[in-house]
Motif scaffolding. Sequence first.
Motif, PDB file in Angstrom:
ATOM      1  N   VAL A 145       4.763  -3.298   6.184  1.00  0.00           N
ATOM      2  CA  VAL A 145       4.444  -2.138   5.355  1.00  0.00           C
ATOM      3  C   VAL A 145       5.145  -0.930   5.950  1.00  0.00           C
ATOM      4  O   VAL A 145       4.905  -0.571   7.109  1.00  0.00           O
TER       5      VAL A 145
ATOM      6  N   PHE B   3       3.161  -8.752  -1.503  1.00  0.00           N
ATOM      7  CA  PHE B   3       2.500  -9.159  -0.255  1.00  0.00           C
ATOM      8  C   PHE B   3       1.588 -10.368  -0.451  1.00  0.00           C
ATOM      9  O   PHE B   3       1.243 -11.060   0.503  1.00  0.00           O
TER      10      PHE B   3
ATOM     11  N   LYS C 240       0.335  -9.511   7.908  1.00  0.00           N
ATOM     12  CA  LYS C 240       1.153  -8.307   8.068  1.00  0.00           C
ATOM     13  C   LYS C 240       1.690  -8.303   9.495  1.00  0.00           C
ATOM     14  O   LYS C 240       0.986  -8.701  10.427  1.00  0.00           O
TER      15      LYS C 240
ATOM     16  N   LYS D  23       6.710  -0.071   1.052  1.00  0.00           N
ATOM     17  CA  LYS D  23       5.864   1.003   1.610  1.00  0.00           C
ATOM     18  C   LYS D  23       4.466   1.014   1.006  1.00  0.00           C
ATOM     19  O   LYS D  23       3.570   1.673   1.531  1.00  0.00           O
ATOM     20  N   ASP D  24       4.283   0.253  -0.076  1.00  0.00           N
ATOM     21  CA  ASP D  24       2.972   0.199  -0.723  1.00  0.00           C
ATOM     22  C   ASP D  24       2.228  -1.062  -0.255  1.00  0.00           C
ATOM     23  O   ASP D  24       2.581  -2.179  -0.651  1.00  0.00           O
ATOM     24  N   ALA D  25       1.205  -0.865   0.570  1.00  0.00           N
ATOM     25  CA  ALA D  25       0.489  -2.011   1.147  1.00  0.00           C
ATOM     26  C   ALA D  25      -0.168  -2.880   0.078  1.00  0.00           C
ATOM     27  O   ALA D  25      -0.491  -4.042   0.322  1.00  0.00           O
TER      28      ALA D  25
END
Lengths: 314, 248
Positions: free
Chosen positions: A294, A286, B231, A279-281
């Motif tokens: 995310v 990442f 993403k 949940k932490d971009a």
Amino acid sequence: MASLVLAEHDNAMLKDATHKAVTAAAAISTPVHVLVAGENCEAVAQAAAKIAGVEKALHADAPSLARQLAEPMEALILSLAGAYDAILAPATTTGKNILPRVAASLDTPQVSEILKVVSPDTFEHPIYAGNAIETVQAPAGKIIATVRTAAFGAAAEGGGATLEKITAPADPGLSKFIGEALSKSERPELTSARIVISGGRGLGSAENFKLLDSVADKLHAAVGASRAAVDAGYVPNDYQVGQTGKVVAPDLYIAVGISGAIQHLAGMKDSRKIVAINKDADAPIFQVADYGLVGDLFKSLPELDEELAKRGYK
Amino acid sequence: MKVLVPVKRVIDYNVKVRVKADQSGVDLANVKMSMNPFDEIAVEEAVRLKEKGMATEVVALSIGPHQASETIRTALAMGADRGILVKTDQTVEPLAVAKILKAIVEAERPDLVITGKQAIDDDSNQVGQMLAALLGWPQATFAHSLELAADSAKVAREIDGGLQTVEVKLPAVITTDLRLNEPRYASLPNIMKAKKKSIDEKTAADLGVDIAPRLKVLKVSEPPKRGGGMKVESVGALLDRLKADGVI
Ligand SMILES: Cc1cc2nc3c(=O)[nH]c(=O)nc-3n(C[C@H](O)[C@H](O)[C@H](O)COP(=O)(O)OP(=O)(O)OC[C@H]3O[C@@H](n4cnc5c(N)ncnc54)[C@H](O)[C@@H]3O)c2cc1C
Ligand SMILES: Nc1ncnc2c1ncn2[C@@H]1O[C@H](COP(=O)(O)O)[C@@H](O)[C@H]1O
């Protein structure tokens, strides 16, 4: 001369880690012999004789070898060492436990977790949690090394080695096996699975950790964990992936609720594709993920499970 | 019962190392250094044995440069009784570390040596096992829990399949894994007290140990970098990608 590979097994089954160590050994010195030491492990020795490229499978069977404790294993390997110019073991907890004893008794340095055989006396291996790769040249004499199995392909089946029974030296009698508590799982093993899904502190509890199971079942994946998840008691220690746990390099690694500390990355960053759900971009995971999602894992995981079901994964 | 705990001064576990441009090693200039985390666990375990009345003396030992005495001070502040610094500015390989430890063991006659399972700089995971072999002692590596008796130790070990419990005769070498305990922080009064504890200084030559490196480091390079990722917006999009990549 020849190289000797310590077989990884549980007296019933020969593990794939052996085949990978054989690949490394074949690049160092041939012919390759495999040592199967245990109790009532005849079937394992026969399996070892079928690894392609192996010339001889040595089979030592004795009650004192049943658990491959370091002290009797050291005595056994030392009794054979003279005939070999390389002695290798997979970098499993068994290999890591035994091989440095052998090295010290032979007054030979050990190279830990080789990633690559550059030439028969020169190896690459990771240091600083894999943030640096050291190329070292061993001195003249025997090569003693543990093999990072994730870095080598498995030698094929189909060999026809001779099988030789050997006698184990007397048990030094310094240590005794008392018992074991092994994790039981129907899933593939972490270090040889094609897909691994791991959970971290973000899962929040042992109960929640089970959310990974349904996805793992559909993908025939192994389940792993970060240290934080193990420390918090969500799962047993043998789930830990990382610098000081297991090193994996599957085709697909899915990290769920894992921040991506250096020590965790050390155990999975050579996976072919990496997916992170966090949940932490800004989570460091990442930075190594091919695909990042995310969001809240308590929403994404059930969605993933449903979507897989919809697409026919069972 | 006397317990010897070897403690190594290493780069702090939070620091991401950088490889030097000339590939001669990693850059340690002005980098935060700390006690190897597994050795903190070892010190903690030894101090607990003393607090339980099972150990009478805990000796902390480090092999390294002058600054390694700070690492010993940390151990003393955690509760170790005295320190030994084997001073050298050279890189000391695990086998040579084990030989130095053997010489110290022969002089100090401890009943138990507790080392870390691995130093987080070289990641060797060798010294404890090598020391046990050189002494002809049993070993219990990757300790998850420890039950000590007068002449033996029962140790649950973290192994690939789960936990394995072994019993070893004393004297023995034990190496620590992460779950053995949670090391304490030294309190200010204990840090003050530690300043008065003694640290004996020696050299490898005093101990008659040759520490010349046996392995030749040809180069230290950066690991392959991963290409930048992307993403994805939804679980569906993610599965499409994975399918296209052929991994599911
Ligand atoms: C000597 C030593 C050895 C170590 N060895 C290892 C090792 O082998 N393996 C290892 O893994 N670690 C190891 N560590 C520990 C490592 O430094 C980290 O502490 C650990 O990896 C953190 O685990 P984590 O990512 O699960 O927890 P955290 O760092 O707390 O991260 C949790 C993550 O979950 C996310 N999250 C929380 N809730 C949700 C939610 N609802 N939905 C989505 N995301 C959520 C958060 O954003 C966060 O990024 C070692 C440390 C030391 C000192
Ligand atoms: N230079 C050193 N000084 C003191 N102890 C050391 C040193 N090097 C290694 N050790 C000990 O040996 C353990 C294992 O180190 P290694 O085999 O290098 O991974 C460490 O956790 C320490 O307990």
